[in-house]
Motif scaffolding. Structure first.
Motif, PDB file in Angstrom:
ATOM      1  N   PHE A  23       4.422   7.904 -24.234  1.00 36.26           N
ATOM      2  CA  PHE A  23       4.267   7.652 -22.806  1.00 36.26           C
ATOM      3  C   PHE A  23       5.387   8.290 -21.981  1.00 36.26           C
ATOM      4  O   PHE A  23       5.247   8.477 -20.777  1.00 36.26           O
ATOM      5  CB  PHE A  23       4.263   6.147 -22.523  1.00 36.26           C
ATOM      6  N   THR A 213      -0.033   9.327 -23.384  1.00 36.35           N
ATOM      7  CA  THR A 213      -0.766   8.097 -23.622  1.00 36.35           C
ATOM      8  C   THR A 213      -0.207   7.408 -24.857  1.00 36.35           C
ATOM      9  O   THR A 213       0.679   7.946 -25.529  1.00 36.35           O
ATOM     10  CB  THR A 213      -2.270   8.381 -23.783  1.00 36.35           C
ATOM     11  N   THR A 217      -5.429   1.044 -26.363  1.00 34.59           N
ATOM     12  CA  THR A 217      -4.591   0.039 -25.717  1.00 34.59           C
ATOM     13  C   THR A 217      -4.851  -1.358 -26.253  1.00 34.59           C
ATOM     14  O   THR A 217      -3.918  -2.123 -26.514  1.00 34.59           O
ATOM     15  CB  THR A 217      -4.828   0.047 -24.199  1.00 34.59           C
ATOM     16  N   SER A 246      -7.779   5.896 -18.380  1.00 37.43           N
ATOM     17  CA  SER A 246      -8.390   7.207 -18.607  1.00 37.43           C
ATOM     18  C   SER A 246      -9.855   7.230 -18.197  1.00 37.43           C
ATOM     19  O   SER A 246     -10.621   6.313 -18.495  1.00 37.43           O
ATOM     20  CB  SER A 246      -8.277   7.582 -20.091  1.00 37.43           C
ATOM     21  N   PHE A 252      -7.777   3.833 -23.070  1.00 43.78           N
ATOM     22  CA  PHE A 252      -6.518   4.570 -23.086  1.00 43.78           C
ATOM     23  C   PHE A 252      -5.880   4.471 -21.707  1.00 43.78           C
ATOM     24  O   PHE A 252      -6.554   4.655 -20.699  1.00 43.78           O
ATOM     25  CB  PHE A 252      -6.746   6.052 -23.418  1.00 43.78           C
ATOM     26  N   LEU A 254      -2.823   6.069 -19.253  1.00 45.34           N
ATOM     27  CA  LEU A 254      -2.154   7.356 -19.114  1.00 45.34           C
ATOM     28  C   LEU A 254      -0.943   7.244 -18.201  1.00 45.34           C
ATOM     29  O   LEU A 254      -0.955   6.489 -17.223  1.00 45.34           O
ATOM     30  CB  LEU A 254      -3.102   8.406 -18.517  1.00 45.34           C
ATOM     31  N   ILE A 264       2.579   0.943 -16.360  1.00 49.22           N
ATOM     32  CA  ILE A 264       1.618   1.023 -17.468  1.00 49.22           C
ATOM     33  C   ILE A 264       1.262  -0.365 -17.977  1.00 49.22           C
ATOM     34  O   ILE A 264       0.080  -0.701 -18.133  1.00 49.22           O
ATOM     35  CB  ILE A 264       2.190   1.907 -18.600  1.00 49.22           C
TER      36      ILE A 264
END
Length: 294
Positions: A23, A213, A217, A246, A252, A254, A264
């Motif tokens: 990340f 990424t 997740t 995403s 996902f 990003l 995030i």
């Protein structure tokens, strides 16, 4: 200040971690230790007081390091821990070896069963600890044993002792995987290459593999797909600061450039809340979150 014993590996205080995570976010490690070998690692574990937090990281492909950094000692394996050796119809791989490298090594030897690893970003230590899986297989399907450094020394744990299950293995407290043995079997080289090409093409087509990424997740709830729940809750493309769900694969998250770890993680929590509100299903984080907020 954390006091350490005499060690042969590299010790770095207030060490930046963002550059090593996929990340590219997060604060520093209070102490970052790169052991010279397994004995060096055991020396640290044996001397480190239980009151000092200990964290092991690998390729950091499924990791959010929070913006305030990680207190205590962070262990990152490299160098001597990246060796892969042939062992009969299997391989002994160091914890720092990449999953894809083990898959490619097996393919070059004409051995099958490890192709799925080419679709898992990360290193062997993390794959064992999380019982990583993809494309119809999991680490537990091919794992023979894992050698783990503990404060009491090195110990070999059998597959049954590790009690591998969905995205989890029973690694002992303050234990660090240093190497593991994987089973394989003779196969047709053309079929092995074709399967790996298929996995790579599927991953390229369905996942944002070239973005900043952290991989999947959330875990898939029993009988369901996390991405489908996220999509149904209207979260595809959702943003917070520099973070985004995403558009290509909405399980996902990003870093579109300039995101913080708080962006995030906060976006992930917003996704969880929206899915709960939409269908009542709780999503469980698959990405590991470490450290303290800024």
């Amino acid at each position: 200040m954390i006091e350490l014993p005499a060690l042969r590996g590299r010790v770095q205080r207030d060490a930046p971690l963002a550059p090593v995570t996929w990340f590219r976010v997060g604060g520093p490690a209070e102490v970052l230790f790169r052991p010279a070998d397994a004995d060096d690692l055991v020396a640290l574990l044996a001397a480190l007081p239980d009151t000092v937090p200990l964290t092991a990281i690998g390729a950091a492909s499924n990791l959010i390091v929070r913006d305030g950094g990680v207190p205590g000692v962070v262990v990152r394996l490299g160098g001597a821990f990246g060796v892969i050796e042939r062992d009969g119809c299997g391989f002994i791989a160091g914890a720092a070896a990449l999953d894809v490298t083990l898959a490619e090594t097996a393919a070059a030897a004409g051995l099958s069963g490890l192709e799925f690893l080419c679709g898992i970003p990360g290193s062997i230590g993390g794959a064992v600890a999380m019982n990583a899986g993809a494309y119809g297989a999991e680490v537990k399907d091919v794992l023979d044993w894992a050698e783990i450094a503990t404060p009491e020394g090195l110990r070999r744990y059998s597959l049954s002792e590790l009690n591998c299950r969905y995205r989890h293995s029973d690694i002992p407290a303050r234990g660090v995987v240093v190497r593991a043995r994987f089973n394989a079997h003779p196969g047709d080289p053309a079929a092995i290459s074709a399967r790996m090409a298929e996995i790579r093409a599927s991953r390229e087509a369905s996942q944002p593999v070239r973005a900043r990424t952290g991989g999947s997740t959330f875990r898939n709830p029993p009988g369901e797909k996390a991405w489908a729940l996220i999509d149904a809750a209207g979260c595809r493309g959702l943003t917070r600061g520099g973070a985004q769900v995403s558009e290509k694969h909405c399980n996902f998250l990003l870093n579109t450039g300039g995101a913080t770890a708080a962006d995030i993680e906060g976006l992930g929590e917003e996704v969880r809340a929206r899915v709960i509100e939409h269908c009542g299903t709780p999503l469980i984080w698959e990405i590991i979150r470490l450290g303290v907020p800024a």
